[in-house]
Write a protein that holds these residues in place. Structure first.
Motif, PDB file in Angstrom:
ATOM      1  N   GLU A 241      43.084  53.512  35.086  1.00 18.21           N
ATOM      2  CA  GLU A 241      42.919  52.187  34.493  1.00 18.21           C
ATOM      3  C   GLU A 241      44.182  51.343  34.615  1.00 18.21           C
ATOM      4  O   GLU A 241      44.160  50.140  34.351  1.00 18.21           O
ATOM      5  CB  GLU A 241      42.513  52.308  33.030  1.00 18.21           C
ATOM      6  CG  GLU A 241      43.553  52.976  32.150  1.00 18.21           C
ATOM      7  CD  GLU A 241      43.117  53.112  30.708  1.00 18.21           C
ATOM      8  OE1 GLU A 241      43.983  53.397  29.859  1.00 18.21           O
ATOM      9  OE2 GLU A 241      41.915  52.915  30.430  1.00 18.21           O
TER      10      GLU A 241
ATOM     11  N   GLN B 250      35.721  43.218  31.000  1.00 18.91           N
ATOM     12  CA  GLN B 250      36.070  44.371  31.828  1.00 18.91           C
ATOM     13  C   GLN B 250      35.990  44.032  33.311  1.00 18.91           C
ATOM     14  O   GLN B 250      36.856  44.429  34.100  1.00 18.91           O
ATOM     15  CB  GLN B 250      35.140  45.546  31.518  1.00 18.91           C
ATOM     16  CG  GLN B 250      35.493  46.819  32.283  1.00 18.91           C
ATOM     17  CD  GLN B 250      36.874  47.337  31.943  1.00 18.91           C
ATOM     18  OE1 GLN B 250      37.078  47.881  30.855  1.00 18.91           O
ATOM     19  NE2 GLN B 250      37.833  47.166  32.844  1.00 18.91           N
TER      20      GLN B 250
ATOM     21  N   TYR C 245      38.995  44.133  36.143  1.00 16.20           N
ATOM     22  CA  TYR C 245      38.892  44.745  37.469  1.00 16.20           C
ATOM     23  C   TYR C 245      39.327  43.753  38.551  1.00 16.20           C
ATOM     24  O   TYR C 245      40.040  44.111  39.495  1.00 16.20           O
ATOM     25  CB  TYR C 245      37.451  45.172  37.758  1.00 16.20           C
ATOM     26  CG  TYR C 245      36.930  46.328  36.944  1.00 16.20           C
ATOM     27  CD1 TYR C 245      37.780  47.330  36.479  1.00 16.20           C
ATOM     28  CD2 TYR C 245      35.567  46.429  36.656  1.00 16.20           C
ATOM     29  CE1 TYR C 245      37.272  48.391  35.733  1.00 16.20           C
ATOM     30  CE2 TYR C 245      35.061  47.496  35.925  1.00 16.20           C
ATOM     31  CZ  TYR C 245      35.909  48.470  35.465  1.00 16.20           C
ATOM     32  OH  TYR C 245      35.408  49.530  34.743  1.00 16.20           O
TER      33      TYR C 245
END
Length: 317
Positions: free
Chosen positions: A158, A219, A223
């Motif tokens: 992550e 999210q 990304y």
């Protein structure tokens, strides 16, 4: 001794070239992109691979376009046993692929047949993949479609972005190539054809793809930001001016009913923006047009001091 022509351009390619030299392979020449102007002063700058090649006293060829070039003739005259490419950045004509008697192989930064094309690392991150890897394959005229010689996987964390993942994949590709070459040269590898039904593509990033769509979830935007850092860098608009996003954090413990793109919270060090599906994104590090990178707090104490809750980002004026 196996005679090799190495073709590569960015920093990704350098550890691979260095290891070929260290392992004692006969690198006849290195082919890389021409020197380009870099920075505000447009300083003519050699590619990282050229710098590495000169360090090893290897002849360097820099064709603007390899098809029909004098460099193509020079490669033919060298009669290499093998061509090894790693992020070279130009299309290779069939005439060149036919030169080495053992063929031409490529170190590609994806698990083919997934992500054929020029931006596999970017797409792996932008799509939120949990893993990627490196493929060593034969080159053919069709882009990244050659038979597979070997593959190795790598988990995506992550914290990864394009920069960190390129570094990790470069080392993985170096090691995989060194493990693959002895068996390839000994004729011990049975190449595996790619499954065309599983092919996906990763074309070079367009200007339109760099812009944040706030209808995406927090999210998904995270990304995208990591999938474009440190280049080309994702951006949004604020009062019609471009604002690059360098670091963001999805806020998972809260939701919002505000429209995507709405600034919903401001604090001394905090900027929260509403995203799709009622999610929230915190902006940690941003870069206004013509300025350097700023933390959210630095931005709010300076250029962004007039920012207000309820203001919209991402909209054309």
């Amino acid at each position: 001794m196996t005679k090799i022509i190495f073709m590569g351009t960015p920093a990704f390619s350098v550890p691979i070239l260095d290891e070929l030299v260290r392992a004692g392979y006969d690198i006849q020449a290195v082919v890389t992109q021409p020197d380009r102007p870099v920075g505000r002063k447009k300083t003519l700058t050699p590619t990282p691979v050229k710098v590495a090649a000169l360090k090893h006293n290897i002849p360097v060829l820099q064709p603007e376009k390899i098809t029909g070039s004098k460099e193509m003739t020079e490669i033919e005259a060298l009669a290499p046993d093998l061509i090894v490419t790693a992020a070279f950045g130009q299309f290779l004509p069939q005439k060149l692929l036919d030169v080495p008697k053992l063929g031409a192989i490529n170190v590609h930064a994806s698990l083919l047949p997934k992500y054929r094309g020029g931006a596999p690392v970017h797409y792996a991150l932008m799509n939120g993949d949990s893993e990627t890897g490196v493929t060593i394959m034969y080159m053919e005229k069709k882009m990244d479609a050659g038979d597979i010689l070997s593959q190795r996987k790598l988990a995506i964390t992550e914290k990864d972005d394009v920069g960190t993942l390129f570094e990790r994949l470069s080392i993985l590709g170096r090691d995989l190539l060194m493990d693959t070459l002895p068996d390839l040269l000994a004729g011990k590898i049975v190449p595996v054809k790619q499954d065309e039904a599983l092919v996906t593509y990763s074309p070079n990033i367009s200007r339109e793809e760099e812009r944040i769509n706030w209808d995406k979830t927090a999210q998904q935007i995270d990304y995208q930001v990591r999938g474009m850092r440190p280049w080309p860098v994702a951006y949004t608009l604020l009062a019609g001016n471009r604002l690059k996003l360098w670091d963001v954090t999805p806020i998972t413990e809260e939701t919002t009913t505000e429209a995507p793109g709405t600034i919903i919270q401001l604090g001394k060090e905090v900027i929260w923006v509403a995203c799709g599906d009622q999610t929230i994104l915190q902006l940690n590090k941003i870069q206004p047009a013509g300025k350097g990178q700023l933390t959210a707090g630095e931005f709010l104490r300076g250029i962004g001091s007039q920012l207000t809750v309820g203001e919209m980002v991402g909209q054309d004026v």
